[in-house]
Scaffold this active site. Sequence first.
Site, PDB file in Angstrom:
ATOM      1  CB  CYS A 118      -0.965  -0.199   1.282  1.00  0.00           C
ATOM      2  SG  CYS A 118      -1.868   1.784   1.461  1.00  0.00           S
TER       3      CYS A 118
ATOM      4  CD  GLU B  75      -7.806   9.033   6.457  1.00  0.00           C
ATOM      5  OE1 GLU B  75      -7.071   8.868   5.325  1.00  0.00           O
ATOM      6  OE2 GLU B  75      -9.114   8.508   6.340  1.00  0.00           O
TER       7      GLU B  75
END
Length: 239
Positions: free
Chosen positions: A30, A83
Amino acid sequence: MYTQKSFAKGSTAPGPVTQGTIRLYSMRFCPFAQRTRLVLQAKGIKHEIVNINLKEKPDWFLEKNPLGLVPALETPSGQVIYESPITCEYLDEVYTDNKLLPSDPFEKAQQKMMMEHYSKVTPYFYKIPMGRRNGEDVSALEGELKEKLAKLNEHLKKTKSNYFAGNSITMIDYMMWPWFERLEVMELKHCLDGTPELKKWTERMFEDPAVKDTMHSPDTHKAFYQTYVAGKPDYDYGL
């Protein structure tokens, strides 16, 4: 502790976070999670990694982060932060050695403005390969991406800096990097043609210790990407 294999639905939750460390919930491929891994490495923060199967997320992970996204940080006291830009800024504020964000409010604001600009660039790294796979004409999208990369090149040219906020790596470089690492996999490397300063920046970044510690080879990226495109992502590829 590096927990390489990903935790999936039905798995037993890992134990409490060890005192003196911080835990990162991640996924090996990711780019957003790589941002946080870059900061952890660059700052020399003692940490452990728990990888998550993003297709079959464990219930215990969703309890910690209802959005189910990586990266997420967990402290020994059970605080959870998620986040990618927020996790990275948190790490820089809490662990004060090797600061990556400037202390000057205006300089810090400039980095955040650059991040806002860059957030408009990253969607192209997904739209173009997807359009290509669907047999669409992506030449217009590639043209738009080249324009945006040209603006980044112009910034480096204008400032005559090695990196985006001076002659040493700072937060903004790490925030932007993961997608440049994947240009070859996404067949977008040619979009750097005509951006010599940006090309030099990528070459410098490849030499950075934190980048070396967190990157995968193009072949590994390609192999994972093929499983992802096929709808059966192998999050444990290569282990």
